[in-house]
Enzyme design. Structure first.
Site, PDB file in Angstrom:
ATOM      1  CB  CYS A 341     -18.204 -35.641  21.572  1.00 38.87           C
ATOM      2  SG  CYS A 341     -17.170 -35.144  22.975  1.00 38.87           S
ATOM      3  CG  HIS A 425     -14.993 -38.987  19.971  1.00 41.97           C
ATOM      4  ND1 HIS A 425     -15.567 -38.131  19.057  1.00 41.97           N
ATOM      5  CD2 HIS A 425     -14.679 -38.223  21.060  1.00 41.97           C
ATOM      6  CE1 HIS A 425     -15.611 -36.907  19.571  1.00 41.97           C
ATOM      7  NE2 HIS A 425     -15.077 -36.941  20.770  1.00 41.97           N
TER       8      HIS A 425
END
Length: 502
Positions: A341, A425
């Site tokens: 991310c 994630h």
């Protein structure tokens, strides 16, 4: 039955999240249809529900403990710090803007009480019981007027309250008494008693204090929970994570192969969803540590640059610390690096940010052929796919939009040599993919490490949640807790002076 209970705490990190999860797991094992709830959460660890709503990851963990699907109703207000003085406000799973602490507590928070209570009542209309988690301490008298997560919601919904205290910190009796004594008579009338958390030693030595506390407050202690090692349960707040030391207590089992595998996680500012590396720490023979100095990368077989709420700030920090130089050196030497991310965005060639930092054009580390542009809309998704020949699931929470210009495809990002980057994630929780990834890392690092063939992260998480349920079942007065949930706080609880200031 349409009962409820609020689990408050004498301090932040007293154990509210795990006690709430433990009560949820105990209740569902008794056949009770139960849901967790937290009116307002401040956390950089969040999760995406199946309907695309962002909630605190602790509430997602508690939903798993209750064996129900998490939803935005369980955490209607989420605050995601972007600095020491401001946070992004996520309402019913969607971001609605940035507010300073004074702006939020100056009026916006109080206005959200109706939304919070409505969500709680909707859950209570669906479930037999709702176990609510408070935040910080209910005795934060400077914030009581605008409170929507502790006594504010307890008063509005007429919920009984138990207060959890961490005895491992010391001063637990003073904390219980002081917390109660700083509440108004109306708030005190809902505080039914206490739970001692993280006790070590002989319980008989504690019992005289428990008896004196009841004499002083007129309230019982509903449980003395022992200190439990190895509970890798999701942390609520990324700001409080230790920047040094083990990410959890790694599995004690010896490595399957001849070598261990060392993973260094860069403890970047505003680190978010650092729970991504829990699945690595669950593998026998994998040692995971947070680091903040370049020399700590020297013996790492894999370096992870995790998510962050401040990509540009994290990039500056990496350069100031000398870590950026070490990451570039690793990439040139073919030594593994994984960016997740915000960490993926840091590895890009160029970042255009008029949203998060408003820094404009920024040069990234240039380790991946990617350009990132921050969009006002936040991407919230639950993607599925395949990588390294294995199925993968994950979730996405980001404003940055990545344009991949080259390299080998890797989930939604790319790979160049031993450098990987993705917005996903949770991908490492997919067991088959995690094993293949660790095999690839071990090969690139020259380690004779072999992933365990049977490690199931989901099964380990279930075992941990069952252990929390066991703590409640074995060390709490469950009959009394059930009466509280069903009937509310007992009438006639005594007032403890001086009470809240006028």
């Amino acid at each position: 039955m349409s009962g409820g209970l609020l689990v408050a705490g004498t301090t932040s990190d007293a154990g509210k999240s795990v006690v709430t999860a433990g009560i949820c797991r105990w209740l569902v094992r008794q056949g009770v249809k139960v849901a967790p709830f937290k009116g307002q959460n401040m956390s950089l660890n969040s999760f995406v529900t199946r309907e695309g709503a962002e909630i605190g990851r602790a509430q997602a963990m508690q939903a798993q403990a209750a064996r129900v699907e998490p939803s935005a109703l369980m955490n209607p207000v989420l605050l995601k710090p972007g600095s020491d003085r401001s946070s992004q406000v996520v309402l019913m799973g969607k971001p609605v803007g940035e507010l300073s602490a004074s702006g939020y507590h100056g009026g916006r928070q109080e206005a959200l009480l109706g939304t919070v209570v409505d969500c709680l009542e909707r859950l209570r209309g669906t479930y037999d019981a709702v176990i609510c988690e408070g935040a910080g301490s209910p005795a934060e008298i400077n914030l009581r007027r605008t409170d929507i997560v502790n006594m504010g919601v307890a008063r509005a919904a007429k919920l009984p309250v138990v207060v959890v205290g961490d005895i491992d910190r010391g001063g637990v009796f003073a904390s219980f008494f002081g917390t109660t004594a700083l509440l108004s008579p109306e708030d005190q009338a809902l505080v039914a008693g206490y739970i001692v958390n993280k006790f070590r030693g002989d319980v008989s030595l504690l019992e005289p204090g428990i008896d004196m506390l009841r004499g002083l407050t007129g309230r019982p202690t509903y449980g003395i929970l022992p200190f439990a090692h190895g509970l890798g349960i999701d942390e609520e707040d990324g700001l409080r994570v230790s920047l040094r030391g083990a990410v959890r207590e790694s599995v004690v089992a010896p490595p399957v192969g001849e070598d261990v595998l060392r993973v260094a996680v860069c403890a970047i500012p505003l680190m978010s969803n650092f729970t991504d590396v829990d699945a690595l720490a669950a593998e026998p023979g994998v040692i995971v540590r947070f680091v903040d100095r370049p020399e700590e990368l020297a013996d790492a077989d894999l370096v992870v640059v995790p998510g962050t709420r401040g990509t540009v700030r994290a990039l500056e920090w990496l350069r100031e610390r000398g870590l950026a130089r070490e990451l570039a050196r690793r990439a040139a030497e073919g030594r593994p690096v994984l960016g997740i991310c915000g960490g993926f965005q840091v590895l890009a060639e160029h970042i255009e940010d008029e949203v998060e930092s408003r820094a404009g054009s920024v040069t990234g580390l240039g380790l991946l052929p990617v350009r990132v542009r921050f969009a006002p809309e936040k991407t919230l998704a639950r993607p599925t796919g395949e990588a390294l020949g294995e199925p993968v699931e994950g979730y996405e929470i980001h404003h940055g939009v990545a344009q991949v210009l080259g390299g080998e495809a890797f989930l939604d990002g790319c790979r160049v040599g031993a450098v990987w980057g993705t917005h996903w994630h949770g991908s490492l929780e997919s067991d088959g993919f995690r094993r293949r990834f660790l095999e690839t890392v071990a090969s690139a690092a020259g380690r004779r490490f072999v992933p365990a063939p049977d490690t199931s992260f989901g099964a380990l998480r279930e075992e941990q949640l069952d252990r929390l349920g066991d703590l409640i079942e074995e060390h709490a007065d469950t009959d009394a807790l059930l009466r509280l949930i069903e009937q509310g706080a007992p009438a006639g609880l005594p007032f403890i002076a001086p009470g809240a200031p006028a």
